[in-house]
Design an enzyme around this catalytic site. Sequence first.
Site, PDB file in Angstrom:
ATOM      1  CB  SER A 117       0.142   5.547  -1.492  1.00 46.53           C
ATOM      2  OG  SER A 117       1.307   5.715  -0.710  1.00 46.53           O
TER       3      SER A 117
ATOM      4  N   PRO B 189       0.781  -1.241   0.000  1.00 50.58           N
ATOM      5  CG  PRO B 189      -1.023  -1.591   1.445  1.00 50.58           C
ATOM      6  CD  PRO B 189       0.275  -2.201   1.011  1.00 50.58           C
ATOM      7  CE1 TYR B 190       5.080   6.145   2.183  1.00 51.67           C
ATOM      8  CE2 TYR B 190       6.788   4.623   1.444  1.00 51.67           C
ATOM      9  CZ  TYR B 190       6.381   5.896   1.757  1.00 51.67           C
ATOM     10  OH  TYR B 190       7.260   6.947   1.627  1.00 51.67           O
ATOM     11  CG  ASP B 191       6.127  -0.044  -1.203  1.00 51.38           C
ATOM     12  OD1 ASP B 191       6.205   0.649  -0.173  1.00 51.38           O
ATOM     13  OD2 ASP B 191       6.639  -1.166  -1.299  1.00 51.38           O
TER      14      ASP B 191
END
Length: 267
Positions: free
Chosen positions: A92, A88-90
């Site tokens: 985003s 998810p972070y990557d």
Amino acid sequence: LMKRIISEEQINVVFHLAAQVEIGVGLTNPYLTFETNIKGTYSLLGAISECPKHIESIIVASTDKSYGAYGRDEMPYKEDYPLIPIYPYDVSKACADMIARSYASDVFNLPIIVTRFCNIFGPGQLNFSALIPDAIRCALGYSNFIPRGDGSQERDFMFVDDVAELYLLMGKALALNPKKYLGEVFNAGTNSIHKVSSVIEEIYNLIGNDEIEDIRKKMIGKKTTGEIECQYMDFEKVDKYFGWQPKHEFSSGLSKTIKWYKNYLKL
């Protein structure tokens, strides 16, 4: 609100550094991460596109994690690598990265540079979910270190003073020569890798804490979730364009960082 601020204050240089930066939060609350990193980026750039007259330079901070997982034999990352993130972070940050480049296209022609830097560390970092602040705080006796993995993951670390210098160089160069830099992507790192376990050990040794043996034992068999195994960057392209290379060795930057936390955590 952003449009009003940009217009009323006649802002001409924008450094978009804001983000939800915690990988763990991305795993437990992907919606918050997407809202902050993706919506935050297109909201800012949309506002700028409606009042572009005063804007001379926009630097958008992406990350090495936008690339996703590549093999160790394919490191360091290169700017022309396809973005293939899955966590998810990557994801985003990769989305924000591509949104920024769309605003730099011939449709909007906003003067944008996208940066993909390695892990940044140094004085003033208060995100204690990050490895270096957490390990320093624990080695100084203010908390108990809880390893997230077995320490085998490999990372590149760049000292914050080097990062600030490069951002200022980029902002000025883009304002003076937008045609040369518009839409360009730049990696930056030290072209060296450090195992997580080695970083922790160096911090404990510099502080003089002999609990490192207990931490080594705690790391045995630990597995991380949602994190890439190996990541590091070189500075070939930024050196070519800006004549920039990192000035701080990892150990000297770490010593300065430890000194800052010793003073800060006493307060």
